[in-house]
Structure formats: structure tokens, C-alpha cells
Enzyme design. Sequence first.
Site, short mmCIF file in Angstrom:
data_model
loop_
_atom_site.label_atom_id
_atom_site.label_comp_id
_atom_site.label_asym_id
_atom_site.label_seq_id
_atom_site.Cartn_x
_atom_site.Cartn_y
_atom_site.Cartn_z
N PRO A 23 0.83 -1.20 0.00
CA PRO A 23 0.00 0.00 0.00
C PRO A 23 0.87 1.26 0.00
O PRO A 23 1.85 1.34 0.74
CB PRO A 23 -0.80 -0.12 1.30
CG PRO A 23 -0.04 -1.07 2.15
CD PRO A 23 0.66 -2.00 1.24
N ALA A 57 -3.26 3.11 2.59
CA ALA A 57 -3.88 3.31 3.90
C ALA A 57 -5.18 4.08 3.75
O ALA A 57 -5.19 5.22 3.27
CB ALA A 57 -2.92 4.06 4.81
N GLN A 100 -5.88 -1.64 2.76
CA GLN A 100 -5.29 -1.46 4.09
C GLN A 100 -6.15 -0.47 4.88
O GLN A 100 -6.33 0.68 4.46
CB GLN A 100 -3.86 -0.93 3.99
CG GLN A 100 -3.16 -0.86 5.34
CD GLN A 100 -1.78 -0.23 5.24
OE1 GLN A 100 -1.66 0.97 5.01
NE2 GLN A 100 -0.74 -1.04 5.43
N TYR A 182 1.59 4.75 13.21
CA TYR A 182 0.20 5.18 13.20
C TYR A 182 -0.51 4.61 14.44
O TYR A 182 0.10 3.98 15.28
CB TYR A 182 -0.45 4.82 11.87
CG TYR A 182 0.23 5.55 10.73
CD1 TYR A 182 0.33 6.94 10.74
CD2 TYR A 182 0.83 4.86 9.66
CE1 TYR A 182 0.99 7.62 9.72
CE2 TYR A 182 1.49 5.54 8.65
CZ TYR A 182 1.56 6.92 8.68
OH TYR A 182 2.22 7.60 7.69
N LEU A 301 13.38 -2.18 0.28
CA LEU A 301 14.55 -2.23 -0.60
C LEU A 301 14.79 -3.62 -1.19
O LEU A 301 15.91 -4.11 -1.24
CB LEU A 301 15.79 -1.72 0.12
CG LEU A 301 15.88 -0.19 0.27
CD1 LEU A 301 17.18 0.22 0.95
CD2 LEU A 301 15.78 0.51 -1.10
N ARG A 324 7.84 1.67 -3.77
CA ARG A 324 8.42 2.66 -4.68
C ARG A 324 9.05 2.02 -5.91
O ARG A 324 9.01 2.59 -7.00
CB ARG A 324 9.44 3.52 -3.92
CG ARG A 324 8.77 4.58 -3.06
CD ARG A 324 9.75 5.25 -2.13
NE ARG A 324 9.68 4.65 -0.80
CZ ARG A 324 10.15 5.24 0.30
NH1 ARG A 324 10.71 6.42 0.22
NH2 ARG A 324 10.06 4.65 1.46
#
Length: 363
Positions: A23, A57, A100, A182, A301, A324
Site C-alpha cells: 500500500p 492506507a 489497508q 500510526y 529495498l 516505490r
Amino acid sequence: MSMLFSPVALGPRTLANRIVVAPMCQYSAENGHPTAWHTVHLGTLAVSGAGAVVIEATAVEPQGRISPEDLGLWSDAHAASLERTLAQVHACAATPILVQLAHAGRKASTAKPWEGGEQLSPAQSGWTTEAPSAIPYAPGETPPRALSAAGLDRVEKAFAAAAKRAAALELAGVEVHCAHGYLLHQFLSPLSNTRDDDCGGSLENRLRFPLRVIAAVRGALPENRILGVRISATDWVPGGWDVEDCLAFVKRFKALGVDYVHVSSGGLSPDQKIPVKPGYQVPFAARIKAETGLPAIAVGLITEPAQAETIVSAGQADAVALARGILYDPRWPWHAAAALGDQVAPPRQYLRCEPHGLKGLFR
């Protein structure tokens, strides 16, 4: 067949391969409703060749948004608008899509990243945030309001109601966001939770409210829907939440019927010191999978096909998630299959683009 492109079962559903799109917030919603951007964004990811896509999210109540431009699923009107977006995406791809569900807690009410990401005041279209305790995320920020017992009940019910809406949308499942600093992560960490009631203090107490929420979401979902939980394995701050705490948490929520754990880290404190390097979070996923037996998704990564193949073939994780990296290369799964000598099944409209030097790549 490579292990990366072999099927994997997550609870009641089986994904065609072990590549998951993590997400990623787009900060492009209007009052919680998806826009044309979400149709293009999700459509691109759904035809990427990944085994599943997890929608960003999505707030379970307005004050749970990270920014005023976050997606929401706190009303039937939001469900209806998301349904229209999903109809467009599903018309083009059969890729399973999850959502999510999240609440940002004290990290809510911020500007979009490209506008600085600073905390917004009510005069700037922001709002008063809520958290386990009245401790701000960063020095200089307005402290959040500590949630009362009634507030906890409200948030729990909001997660359950959003899960019911997600199920009605025929989504493949729900991922509960307990990571990245969060709200639910704020309850877990002693750095952000200094409550003196039964939801604060000991590890058992700090687990209590997140487990209540997860149980409520599981109860709101049909048995044929996947339920996952995303966690931060460590705060990367001395005295904070760590992998030992995580193991206790994962064992508890596995018993509630959770189907997978998505293992990330950090996000709770600006004091974090993260040794970033390729696959830096994979050892957390490997240990949690080994010691709990719950299917694990590794993220962070993971950029190279051989790297991803090694992670799943060595049993460090059941699947890998890209974020990403797949924005940068929306055909990463195709390129991974080519590198690993495997096959993908693209949309029929794209069959003609199979490279001459890779005959047999497209199934």
C-alpha cells in the site's frame, strides 16, 4: 518455474505469484473519495503482473487520515465511490485487490509530502489528533488528545464497519495497519503509550487494543476474505517496540484468524536510526515466520529479481512486497520473470509487445 512465480496461499485465497504491491498513499483523494488518479494508479498496478495489490492506507474515520487528501472508507458513500473505481480496474484485470484499513492517530492532520508534510492546524484544514497518550510525534507539534474508553470503542467500531464495507466491495481482503507509527502502532510502543489503564503499561496491556481491533475486523469479514496485519518489527529506538515484542503480538493475532503478517519497521519516532540497505527488513520477516508459523510478506529495498527469488526460495518469507520500486518500474514482475527464466500472463491487449529475444515469456 521459479519460486517467486509459484502460487502462494494466504488464508482462503491463492495468489498466482509471490509479488505483492504494498500500500502506498497517493494523497489525491477528495474528502476521502477516490479520484481519477486512483483509477489510473490502481489500474496500472493491477496489470503489472503482481500476484496482488493492496490499496493505500484508507482511513476508518475522518480524523484518522494522515492528510486531508487521504482515502477513506468511513461511510457508505465512500464505499460507493470506491466501488466505481474498482469496477473500472476489475474490468481490465483479475488481480486480487485488498485494502489497508488505517488510523493515523497522532500522525494525522499533516500536509501532503510535496507540500512539506508538516502538521496542519485547524485553520489550515487540519484537526485535533488523537492517540493513546498526549505525546506529540515530534517536538513543537500540538499534542494529541488521549483517547478515552468511549473513544477506543468508537475507533474499534469504525474499523469493523470499514471492514464490512470492504467485504461488500468484493475485495479479496483487508490489511490492518499496525505499523509506521500510526495509531495501532502507537498503542504497541512504550514510547508513545504511557496510559495507566488496561491499555497501557505492560506489554500485555499495550497489545490489548490492537488485538481488539484485529478481532473486530476478523469478525466483520466473511471467512473467504484474507486478513493480514502490517507491523513495524522495531521502532529503531532504544527502549521502544522491538522484534521480541512483535513475536508475542504475532502469536496472539495469529490465534485470532489472521492469514499473514506484512513485516516493515520504524515510523514511530523521529529519533529512529535505521541501517538502510538492500533487504534490511528481511531478517525480521524470516524470524517472525520461523517462530510463529504465520505466512510472512517481506518488504523494504527489495529491488532485484534474484534478490526476491532468494528470499522466497530460502523460506525467509512467503512473498515479497514492492512499493516505490514498482512505481518506478510498473512492469517489474514482467522483467523479473524474464530475468528468472519464467513466464507471466499479461493482458491480451499487450501480448504483441513480447520482446523478440524473450519468446515464451508471455503465457
